[in-house]
Design a protein around this motif. Structure first.
Motif, PDB file in Angstrom:
ATOM      1  N   THR A  15     -20.462  37.459 -23.108  1.00 26.26           N
ATOM      2  CA  THR A  15     -21.927  36.762 -22.438  1.00 26.26           C
ATOM      3  C   THR A  15     -22.815  37.083 -23.664  1.00 26.26           C
ATOM      4  OG1 THR A  15     -23.518  37.246 -20.599  1.00 26.26           O
ATOM      5  CG2 THR A  15     -22.498  39.193 -21.507  1.00 26.26           C
ATOM      6  N   TYR A  16     -23.624  36.349 -23.899  1.00 25.78           N
ATOM      7  CA  TYR A  16     -24.720  36.124 -24.788  1.00 25.78           C
ATOM      8  C   TYR A  16     -26.109  35.869 -23.905  1.00 25.78           C
ATOM      9  CZ  TYR A  16     -27.577  35.226 -28.683  1.00 25.78           C
ATOM     10  OH  TYR A  16     -28.417  35.231 -29.657  1.00 25.78           O
ATOM     11  N   ASN A  17     -26.812  36.797 -23.796  1.00 30.96           N
ATOM     12  CA  ASN A  17     -28.138  36.608 -23.239  1.00 30.96           C
ATOM     13  C   ASN A  17     -28.178  36.110 -21.876  1.00 30.96           C
ATOM     14  OD1 ASN A  17     -29.654  37.888 -25.348  1.00 30.96           O
ATOM     15  ND2 ASN A  17     -29.672  36.001 -26.496  1.00 30.96           N
ATOM     16  N   TRP A  19     -27.024  37.579 -18.692  1.00 35.92           N
ATOM     17  CA  TRP A  19     -26.392  38.488 -17.731  1.00 35.92           C
ATOM     18  C   TRP A  19     -26.796  38.143 -16.195  1.00 35.92           C
ATOM     19  CZ3 TRP A  19     -23.927  42.242 -19.972  1.00 35.92           C
ATOM     20  CH2 TRP A  19     -24.075  42.424 -21.504  1.00 35.92           C
ATOM     21  N   ASP A  46     -20.081  41.684 -24.981  1.00 36.10           N
ATOM     22  CA  ASP A  46     -21.456  41.274 -25.354  1.00 36.10           C
ATOM     23  C   ASP A  46     -21.533  40.752 -26.949  1.00 36.10           C
ATOM     24  OD1 ASP A  46     -24.125  41.106 -25.815  1.00 36.10           O
ATOM     25  OD2 ASP A  46     -24.614  42.898 -25.306  1.00 36.10           O
ATOM     26  N   SER A  49     -25.977  40.118 -27.642  1.00 33.64           N
ATOM     27  CA  SER A  49     -27.296  39.913 -26.817  1.00 33.64           C
ATOM     28  C   SER A  49     -28.728  40.529 -27.236  1.00 33.64           C
ATOM     29  CB  SER A  49     -27.072  40.272 -25.269  1.00 33.64           C
ATOM     30  OG  SER A  49     -26.040  39.238 -24.837  1.00 33.64           O
ATOM     31  N   TYR A  52     -31.748  41.767 -22.155  1.00 33.61           N
ATOM     32  CA  TYR A  52     -30.991  42.416 -21.291  1.00 33.61           C
ATOM     33  C   TYR A  52     -31.374  42.073 -19.947  1.00 33.61           C
ATOM     34  CZ  TYR A  52     -29.099  44.246 -25.388  1.00 33.61           C
ATOM     35  OH  TYR A  52     -28.525  44.400 -26.693  1.00 33.61           O
TER      36      TYR A  52
END
Length: 66
Positions: A15-17, A19, A46, A49, A52
């Motif tokens: 995931t990148y930014n 959530w 992650d 990111s 959050y």
């Protein structure tokens, strides 16, 4: 449906930014794994990111199989 009773599967995702999307994906993974009778370990990488928002919701959720 495949019977995986007593088995453990691993799911790896990144995931990148995002959530919020992850918080929507995890219950889907949990439901799919539950249907097979397996348990799962989900590893989320992650990718650096800097945002959050939504991450706390993931930590507070409860799942049956993951």
């Amino acid at each position: 449906m495949v019977d995986l009773s007593g088995k453990t599967v691993a799911v790896l995702t990144a995931t990148y930014n995002d959530w919020k999307s992850l918080s929507e994906l995890l219950p889907l993974i949990d439901a799919a794994v539950s249907e097979t009778g397996a348990r799962a370990h989900v590893v989320v990488v992650d990718d650096g990111s800097i945002e959050y928002e939504g991450r706390a919701k993931i930590a507070a959720d409860h799942y049956r199989s993951i």
